[in-house]
Design an enzyme around this catalytic site. Structure first.
Site, short mmCIF file in Angstrom:
data_model
loop_
_atom_site.label_atom_id
_atom_site.label_comp_id
_atom_site.label_asym_id
_atom_site.label_seq_id
_atom_site.Cartn_x
_atom_site.Cartn_y
_atom_site.Cartn_z
N ASP A 1 0.90 -1.33 -0.02
CA ASP A 1 0.09 -0.06 -0.01
C ASP A 1 0.91 0.99 -0.33
OD1 ASP A 1 -2.64 1.74 -0.35
OD2 ASP A 1 -2.11 2.08 2.01
N SER A 2 0.77 2.20 -0.09
CA SER A 2 1.19 3.70 -0.91
C SER A 2 1.44 4.14 1.58
CB SER A 2 0.05 5.42 -0.78
OG SER A 2 -1.25 5.41 -0.56
N CYS B 1 -3.99 -1.00 -2.56
CA CYS B 1 -3.40 0.07 -2.56
C CYS B 1 -4.63 0.74 -3.84
CB CYS B 1 -2.53 1.15 -2.61
SG CYS B 1 -2.57 2.70 -3.29
N GLU C 1 -5.72 9.55 8.30
CA GLU C 1 -4.71 9.50 8.71
C GLU C 1 -4.38 10.02 10.40
OE1 GLU C 1 -1.86 8.60 7.34
OE2 GLU C 1 -2.88 7.32 5.78
N HIS D 1 -8.52 3.82 2.64
CA HIS D 1 -9.23 4.55 4.28
C HIS D 1 -10.20 4.42 4.06
CE1 HIS D 1 -4.73 5.93 3.13
NE2 HIS D 1 -4.31 6.57 4.59
N1 DGL Z 1 -3.63 3.72 -0.63
C1 DGL Z 1 -4.99 4.69 -1.28
C2 DGL Z 1 -5.71 4.24 -2.24
O1 DGL Z 1 -6.09 3.31 -1.76
C3 DGL Z 1 -4.89 5.55 -0.95
C4 DGL Z 1 -4.27 6.64 0.22
C5 DGL Z 1 -2.87 7.38 -1.16
O2 DGL Z 1 -4.01 8.20 -1.66
O3 DGL Z 1 -1.79 7.39 -1.31
O4 DGL Z 1 -6.46 4.41 -3.25
#
Ligand code: DGL
Length: 258
Positions: free
Chosen positions: A7-8, A70, A151, A184
């Protein structure tokens, strides 16, 4: 089986939660690119670049399968990652999210609201995937502001409600289903559902991908013990802390966190 979850940042913990509950993996490696979050506001070139770097990390870790938790990375980098490493199955969350919709919504006229980051909405992957299956009544809204709220551990209350009001001010209908197309957003399920008087079906990528994995890994047996290891491009202790806050890690059976 050794699973890699990418994930990011910390958002993918919502997907980790669903995958740990499956108890299919002896080892789980979670990698959050916390130094470069958010991906959802970045240019596709950077999203692809960062994701390919994450892939190198997972190759070094010798994982058997990778889940891209992500949505933004799944939207832009899945094909490139698969091309770079055809020997490891790599699963994105978008396909399973769409599949979950088709399993739950049989009426092709159903009103579907897609919520995701700006980049995911711009990629039109959810819209195209659903349109190809015959769904016609699609509305998509980039709700990137919800990411920093989560967050900050703000999951409900006046600020969340104001942000939801802002984004949904032009909606003149209650959706039949809402795609939570960002890692999120499941943490805001309660607030989003209550905004629409609990009349909409919420589709959560983590649950959807867990169901999808059952269909593609039918012969894998349950694992009695799981070892979970966190990695991050910045502040791994902070990531672990968030995991303790967001997930009730002590409730998982036979889980060792390294
Ligand atoms: N993890 C990203 C998503 O699911 C959300 C957070 C980000 O923008 O990095 O798109």
């Amino acid at each position: 089986m050794k699973l890699g979850i990418f994930d990011s940042g910390a958002g993918g913990l919502s997907v980790l939660d669903s995958l740990l509950k499956m108890q299919l993996f002896q080892e789980v490696v979670y990698y959050g690119d916390t130094a470069r979050l958010p991906y959802g506001t970045k240019h596709p070139t950077s999203i692809i670049d960062f994701s390919l770097q994450a892939l190198d990390f997972f190759i070094q870790q010798k994982v058997d399968i990778i889940v891209i938790a992500c949505n933004t990375a799944s939207a832009y980098a899945l094909d490139e990652m698969q091309k770079k490493c055809p020997s490891i199955p790599i699963i994105g969350v978008i396909k399973s999210g769409i599949l979950a919709i088709t399993n739950k919504l049989k009426n092709l006229d159903s009103k579907i609201l897609i919520l995701a980051t700006k980049a995911t909405i711009n990629s039109r992957v959810y819209q195209k995937g659903l349109q190809e299956l015959g769904y016609t009544n699609l509305t998509s809204i980039a709700t990137s502001l919800l990411v920093p709220l989560v967050e900050e551990n703000i999951f409900q209350g006046p600020i969340v409600n104001e942000v939801l009001k802002y984004y949904f001010k032009n909606l003149d209908f209650i959706p039949d289903a809402i795609v939570l197309g960002c890692t999120h957003f499941p943490l805001l399920s309660q607030a989003i559902s209550s905004f629409f008087d609990h009349k909409s079906l919420l589709v959560h990528s983590g649950e959807a991908i867990a169901q999808y994995l059952y269909t593609i890994l039918p012969h894998v047996s349950k694992s009695s013990n799981t070892t979970l290891k966190f990695f991050a491009s910045s502040d791994v202790a902070g990531l672990k802390n968030t995991a303790q806050k967001w997930l009730d890690l002590s409730s998982y059976k036979n889980l060792t966190i390294l």
